[in-house]
Design a protein around this motif. Sequence first.
Motif, PDB file in Angstrom:
ATOM      1  N   ALA A   1       0.848  -1.192   0.000  1.00 43.41           N
ATOM      2  CA  ALA A   1       0.000   0.000   0.000  1.00 43.41           C
ATOM      3  C   ALA A   1       0.885   1.245   0.000  1.00 43.41           C
ATOM      4  O   ALA A   1       1.825   1.348   0.793  1.00 43.41           O
ATOM      5  CB  ALA A   1      -0.922  -0.006   1.209  1.00 43.41           C
ATOM      6  N   GLY A   2       0.642   2.160  -0.909  1.00 43.94           N
ATOM      7  CA  GLY A   2       1.418   3.388  -1.003  1.00 43.94           C
ATOM      8  C   GLY A   2       2.601   3.321  -1.939  1.00 43.94           C
ATOM      9  O   GLY A   2       3.145   4.351  -2.316  1.00 43.94           O
ATOM     10  N   GLN A   3       3.031   2.119  -2.349  1.00 40.97           N
ATOM     11  CA  GLN A   3       4.126   1.991  -3.309  1.00 40.97           C
ATOM     12  C   GLN A   3       3.581   2.143  -4.716  1.00 40.97           C
ATOM     13  O   GLN A   3       2.533   1.582  -5.047  1.00 40.97           O
ATOM     14  CB  GLN A   3       4.794   0.611  -3.203  1.00 40.97           C
ATOM     15  N   THR A   4       4.286   2.874  -5.568  1.00 35.79           N
ATOM     16  CA  THR A   4       3.842   3.107  -6.940  1.00 35.79           C
ATOM     17  C   THR A   4       4.894   2.592  -7.912  1.00 35.79           C
ATOM     18  O   THR A   4       6.085   2.814  -7.726  1.00 35.79           O
ATOM     19  CB  THR A   4       3.589   4.610  -7.178  1.00 35.79           C
ATOM     20  N   ILE A   5       4.411   1.904  -8.960  1.00 37.55           N
ATOM     21  CA  ILE A   5       5.264   1.387 -10.021  1.00 37.55           C
ATOM     22  C   ILE A   5       4.936   2.165 -11.288  1.00 37.55           C
ATOM     23  O   ILE A   5       3.772   2.363 -11.615  1.00 37.55           O
ATOM     24  CB  ILE A   5       5.003  -0.115 -10.279  1.00 37.55           C
ATOM     25  N   CYS A   6       5.958   2.588 -12.026  1.00 40.95           N
ATOM     26  CA  CYS A   6       5.775   3.349 -13.265  1.00 40.95           C
ATOM     27  C   CYS A   6       6.250   2.514 -14.453  1.00 40.95           C
ATOM     28  O   CYS A   6       7.227   1.778 -14.336  1.00 40.95           O
ATOM     29  CB  CYS A   6       6.588   4.640 -13.229  1.00 40.95           C
ATOM     30  N   SER A   7       5.565   2.682 -15.581  1.00 38.20           N
ATOM     31  CA  SER A   7       5.977   2.005 -16.807  1.00 38.20           C
ATOM     32  C   SER A   7       5.506   2.815 -18.007  1.00 38.20           C
ATOM     33  O   SER A   7       4.703   3.736 -17.865  1.00 38.20           O
ATOM     34  CB  SER A   7       5.387   0.595 -16.881  1.00 38.20           C
ATOM     35  N   GLU A   8       6.001   2.437 -19.162  1.00 36.28           N
ATOM     36  CA  GLU A   8       5.514   3.042 -20.390  1.00 36.28           C
ATOM     37  C   GLU A   8       4.172   2.426 -20.752  1.00 36.28           C
ATOM     38  O   GLU A   8       3.827   1.330 -20.301  1.00 36.28           O
ATOM     39  CB  GLU A   8       6.504   2.788 -21.519  1.00 36.28           C
ATOM     40  N   SER A   9       3.428   3.105 -21.613  1.00 36.16           N
ATOM     41  CA  SER A   9       2.161   2.576 -22.093  1.00 36.16           C
ATOM     42  C   SER A   9       2.390   1.230 -22.770  1.00 36.16           C
ATOM     43  O   SER A   9       3.331   1.071 -23.533  1.00 36.16           O
ATOM     44  CB  SER A   9       1.530   3.533 -23.101  1.00 36.16           C
ATOM     45  N   GLY A  10       1.533   0.265 -22.464  1.00 38.94           N
ATOM     46  CA  GLY A  10       1.600  -1.036 -23.109  1.00 38.94           C
ATOM     47  C   GLY A  10       2.510  -2.049 -22.451  1.00 38.94           C
ATOM     48  O   GLY A  10       2.566  -3.190 -22.895  1.00 38.94           O
ATOM     49  N   ALA A  11       3.220  -1.692 -21.387  1.00 39.99           N
ATOM     50  CA  ALA A  11       4.144  -2.630 -20.751  1.00 39.99           C
ATOM     51  C   ALA A  11       3.446  -3.568 -19.768  1.00 39.99           C
ATOM     52  O   ALA A  11       3.911  -4.673 -19.524  1.00 39.99           O
ATOM     53  CB  ALA A  11       5.253  -1.877 -20.028  1.00 39.99           C
ATOM     54  N   MET A  12       2.310  -3.140 -19.198  1.00 36.14           N
ATOM     55  CA  MET A  12       1.610  -3.945 -18.201  1.00 36.14           C
ATOM     56  C   MET A  12       0.909  -5.116 -18.879  1.00 36.14           C
ATOM     57  O   MET A  12       0.275  -4.956 -19.913  1.00 36.14           O
ATOM     58  CB  MET A  12       0.588  -3.076 -17.464  1.00 36.14           C
ATOM     59  N   SER A  13       1.032  -6.319 -18.293  1.00 38.28           N
ATOM     60  CA  SER A  13       0.394  -7.514 -18.832  1.00 38.28           C
ATOM     61  C   SER A  13      -0.876  -7.876 -18.063  1.00 38.28           C
ATOM     62  O   SER A  13      -1.893  -8.158 -18.657  1.00 38.28           O
ATOM     63  CB  SER A  13       1.348  -8.701 -18.805  1.00 38.28           C
TER      64      SER A  13
END
Length: 146
Positions: free
Chosen positions: A20-32
């Motif tokens: 909770a409270g941790q954020t992950i960043c990625s480019e568009s389209g990277a999440m599966s």
Amino acid sequence: MLKYEIQGGNLPVVICYPQAGQTICSESGAMSWMSSNMKMETNSGGGFKKAMGRFFSGDSVFLNEYTPMGGNGMIAFSSSFPGSIIPFELHNGESIIVQKDGFLAMEKGLELSLYFQKKISKGFFGGEGFIMQKIQGNGVVFVEID
């Protein structure tokens, strides 16, 4: 500390378990795939200048941010080409330079920026070109290597 595991052979996936409270960043389209409690927001990831830097390096102008709501979450990012996913844990003052398509995902708090080769010979004969990506700050970044 971000909990994660890397699975798969030639087409790997990194599965992250943000608290909770941790954020992950990625480019568009990277999440599966992700758990249903993950909230997604899209932003320019540092303003117009940084967004244009990503554009010129061949990446998406926008970054997606994923944060679990109401408890821990789960989110997976898969490689877009055969190879490996390598995690790097950076601490304040540390940075890495990767090929222009190497960035996959990172903890919020790291900074993704454009990096130019300084020598013409490296740009022409090094095989990676003039434009690369620099990641710096404090946290874990996942890089995909072909």
